[in-house]
Design an enzyme around this catalytic site. Structure first.
Site, short mmCIF file in Angstrom:
data_model
loop_
_atom_site.label_atom_id
_atom_site.label_comp_id
_atom_site.label_asym_id
_atom_site.label_seq_id
_atom_site.Cartn_x
_atom_site.Cartn_y
_atom_site.Cartn_z
N TYR A 184 17.46 109.41 -13.37
CA TYR A 184 16.62 110.60 -13.39
C TYR A 184 17.16 111.65 -14.35
CZ TYR A 184 14.97 108.84 -8.82
OH TYR A 184 14.46 108.07 -7.81
N ASP B 92 12.73 121.70 -2.94
CA ASP B 92 12.23 121.82 -4.31
C ASP B 92 11.39 123.10 -4.40
OD1 ASP B 92 9.61 121.25 -3.37
OD2 ASP B 92 9.86 119.11 -3.73
N ASP C 273 7.95 111.72 -5.48
CA ASP C 273 7.34 112.97 -5.02
C ASP C 273 6.17 113.38 -5.91
OD1 ASP C 273 9.15 113.14 -2.97
OD2 ASP C 273 10.47 114.57 -3.98
#
Length: 309
Positions: free
Chosen positions: A63, A77, A35
């Site tokens: 992550y 998000d 992203d």
């Protein structure tokens, strides 16, 4: 192969486009989207190594994510529009034990519905294109796996987690799902990808660093590029007999007697083997079939001298 540190604001395609200008090379491919708001490891493949893109994308990923509880957005998000916001008393009632229990409950196999704001296609259209048109379509849940999930820090509404997962996992969706399980909503506040297979933050380069290297010492770039066969470093190396190299160059199967290994090494049934000629040139990866007594081609990476124009 190069491991790039993708900075926030860049798409994966932006990275490829800029690398083409830096390296003066057209044949470059990335190994899966990250992203624009996310940072971290983005392996890229150069030249003949682009045939590795799908294999690298299949590797597990790790992550460091920060989840914000109490919010739900349309993008899952903090770049999106807020759809729901929990009351302060809902958040104040959350205990660390409840948060850890909810997060850790997702460890293992997990049926995840991909977000609308994603690059997946439905009926030939990207989901994010449909989402920007205000449309929502049904998406099939996909089976992914959370190998590890460690809650590193809790400072409500923020929760920092380390997640190791299979390919196809959306951390944004994981954050929303954890928030839903807690009954308060959740969204991803930030994301740092720390590893893709063997590629880590420690061996990743920012685009600005590569630009500087190209200006000051262009030959150094070639030393930074990992050779294709290093991706298969866990597989044993097979030396193909001189009279069988013509079969190797054509991607034909090879008999067991045509391949020699260092003393003590025996190919495992179904296992991968790196194939080289007597000059040490890497040709590709084969799998061994004990039943056939032969090696079968899996992925070929012919040296320049053996490629047909």
């Amino acid at each position: 192969m190069l491991s790039i540190y993708k900075e926030a604001g860049y798409t994966s395609n932006d990275v490829v486009a800029k690398l083409r200008g830096i390296l003066h090379m057209r044949r470059i491919g990335h190994t899966g989207t990250l992203d624009p708001m996310a940072e971290g490891v983005l392996p890229v493949c150069l030249g003949n190594a682009t045939r590795l893109c799908d294999m690298i994308a299949d590797r597990d990923k790790e992550y460091r994510a920060v989840m914000r509880l109490g919010l739900r957005t349309d993008t899952q998000d903090m770049t999106g529009t807020i759809l729901e916001e929990a009351q302060p008393e809902v958040l104040s009632a959350l205990t660390e034990d409840r948060i850890r229990e909810a997060a850790e409950s997702f460890i293992g196999d997990y049926s995840q519905i991909p977000p609308m704001y994603s690059a997946l296609k439905v009926n030939g259209q990207r989901l994010y294109d449909l989402a920007r048109q205000g449309k929502t379509v049904e998406r099939k849940a996909r089976q992914i796996r959370i190998h590890e999930l460690e809650v590193l820090e809790i400072a409500v509404p923020f929760v920092t987690m380390r997640v190791r997962c299979s390919k196809g996992t959306y951390i944004r969706t994981l954050c929303e799902d954890i928030g839903s399980r807690l009954g308060c909503g959740g969204t991803m506040d930030s994301l740092l990808r720390t590893r893709v297979g063997q590629f880590t933050l420690e061996n990743s380069w920012k685009l600005s660093q590569l630009e500087e290297i190209m200006r000051e010492d262009p030959e150094r770039i070639t030393r930074l590029i990992a050779p294709v066969d290093s991706f298969f470093e866990d597989a044993p190396a097979g030396l193909v007999a001189d009279d069988a190299v013509r079969f190797l160059a054509n991607g034909n199967r090879l008999l067991r007697r045509q391949v020699r290994f260092d003393r003590g090494i025996q190919p495992a049934d179904g296992g991968q083997v790196r194939m080289y000629n007597g000059d040490g040139d890497f040709f590709g990866v084969y799998t061994y079939s004990a039943g056939q007594g032969a090696f079968l081609p899996l992925k070929m990476f012919l040296p320049d001298a053996y490629r047909k124009n």
